[in-house]
Design an enzyme around this catalytic site. Sequence first.
Site, PDB file in Angstrom:
ATOM      1  N   HIS A 111     -15.831 -23.774  11.333  1.00 22.50           N
ATOM      2  CA  HIS A 111     -16.894 -24.482  11.502  1.00 22.50           C
ATOM      3  C   HIS A 111     -17.920 -23.658  12.033  1.00 22.50           C
ATOM      4  CE1 HIS A 111     -14.909 -28.734  12.428  1.00 22.50           C
ATOM      5  NE2 HIS A 111     -14.337 -28.091  10.969  1.00 22.50           N
ATOM      6  N   HIS A 162     -21.504 -27.546   8.907  1.00 19.16           N
ATOM      7  CA  HIS A 162     -21.551 -26.530   9.688  1.00 19.16           C
ATOM      8  C   HIS A 162     -22.599 -25.584   9.358  1.00 19.16           C
ATOM      9  CE1 HIS A 162     -18.164 -28.821  10.909  1.00 19.16           C
ATOM     10  NE2 HIS A 162     -17.469 -28.845   9.859  1.00 19.16           N
ATOM     11  N   ASP A 181     -11.278  -1.573  24.279  1.00 15.87           N
ATOM     12  CA  ASP A 181     -11.333  -0.707  25.400  1.00 15.87           C
ATOM     13  C   ASP A 181      -9.810   0.157  25.514  1.00 15.87           C
ATOM     14  OD1 ASP A 181     -10.093  -2.586  26.933  1.00 15.87           O
ATOM     15  OD2 ASP A 181     -11.656  -2.887  28.425  1.00 15.87           O
ATOM     16  N   THR A 199      -9.417  -9.036  28.952  1.00 16.05           N
ATOM     17  CA  THR A 199      -9.285 -10.769  28.950  1.00 16.05           C
ATOM     18  C   THR A 199     -10.030 -10.898  27.610  1.00 16.05           C
ATOM     19  OG1 THR A 199     -11.628 -10.538  29.752  1.00 16.05           O
ATOM     20  CG2 THR A 199     -10.020 -10.961  31.410  1.00 16.05           C
ATOM     21  N   CYS A 239     -10.170  -6.305  24.689  1.00 22.52           N
ATOM     22  CA  CYS A 239     -10.220  -5.618  26.110  1.00 22.52           C
ATOM     23  C   CYS A 239      -9.055  -6.477  26.717  1.00 22.52           C
ATOM     24  CB  CYS A 239     -11.748  -5.798  26.686  1.00 22.52           C
ATOM     25  SG  CYS A 239     -12.525  -7.370  26.986  1.00 22.52           S
TER      26      CYS A 239
HETATM   27  C1  RB5 Z   1     -11.158  -3.222  32.155  1.00 25.50           C
HETATM   28  O1  RB5 Z   1     -10.351  -2.900  33.469  1.00 25.50           O
HETATM   29  C2  RB5 Z   1     -11.336  -4.632  32.244  1.00 25.50           C
HETATM   30  O2  RB5 Z   1     -12.543  -5.088  32.923  1.00 25.50           O
HETATM   31  C3  RB5 Z   1     -11.778  -5.116  30.606  1.00 25.50           C
HETATM   32  O3  RB5 Z   1     -10.833  -4.598  29.833  1.00 25.50           O
HETATM   33  C4  RB5 Z   1     -12.060  -6.239  30.254  1.00 25.50           C
HETATM   34  O4  RB5 Z   1     -11.048  -7.282  30.810  1.00 25.50           O
HETATM   35  C5  RB5 Z   1     -13.843  -6.974  30.662  1.00 25.50           C
HETATM   36  O5  RB5 Z   1     -13.989  -8.006  30.302  1.00 25.50           O
END
Ligand code: RB5
Length: 146
Positions: free
Chosen positions: A102, A137, A12, A71, A69
């Site tokens: 695995h 596995h 993203d 996180t 993204c």
């Molecule tokens: C975008 O602000 C953020 O929410 C997205 O990049 C991600 O971290 C979502 O899991």
Amino acid sequence: MTDSKRIVLSSDHAAIELRQVISKHIEAKGYEVADIGPTTPESTHYPLHGQAAAARVASGDCDLGIILCGTGQGIMMSANKVKGIRCGVCSDAFSARMIREHNNANMLSIGARVVGESIALELVDAFLDAEFEGGRHATRVDMIGD
Ligand code: RB5
């Protein structure tokens, strides 16, 4: 090195720069890269990009996928909704290797707001250099699909 592999990349808006660094890195390793964007920094929706990348892997158009993204979590959850996808979010190289060896993961997810560039490239290398071990596995991975 499995230089015939084709890798799909997507993210993203939170991870465009890191995705571009990863793209250059894996091209330099000899992989073919399908970077499906986005390329502009406007806010966008990670499920669209996670599922688009996952569809490339599930269809066989690409062998493996790397998605990002902020996180790594939301895009990983989205990719895992596509049948045949096993995607793990990692921030350490051991896990990035083990999800291949695995769990036969076919996609790696990275959080661009969690790890810096050097760690991200370590994760990518660990994931791409590893191979599924099969054996016991395989039984467990088949159970995920079932
Ligand atoms: C975008 O602000 C953020 O929410 C997205 O990049 C991600 O971290 C979502 O899991």
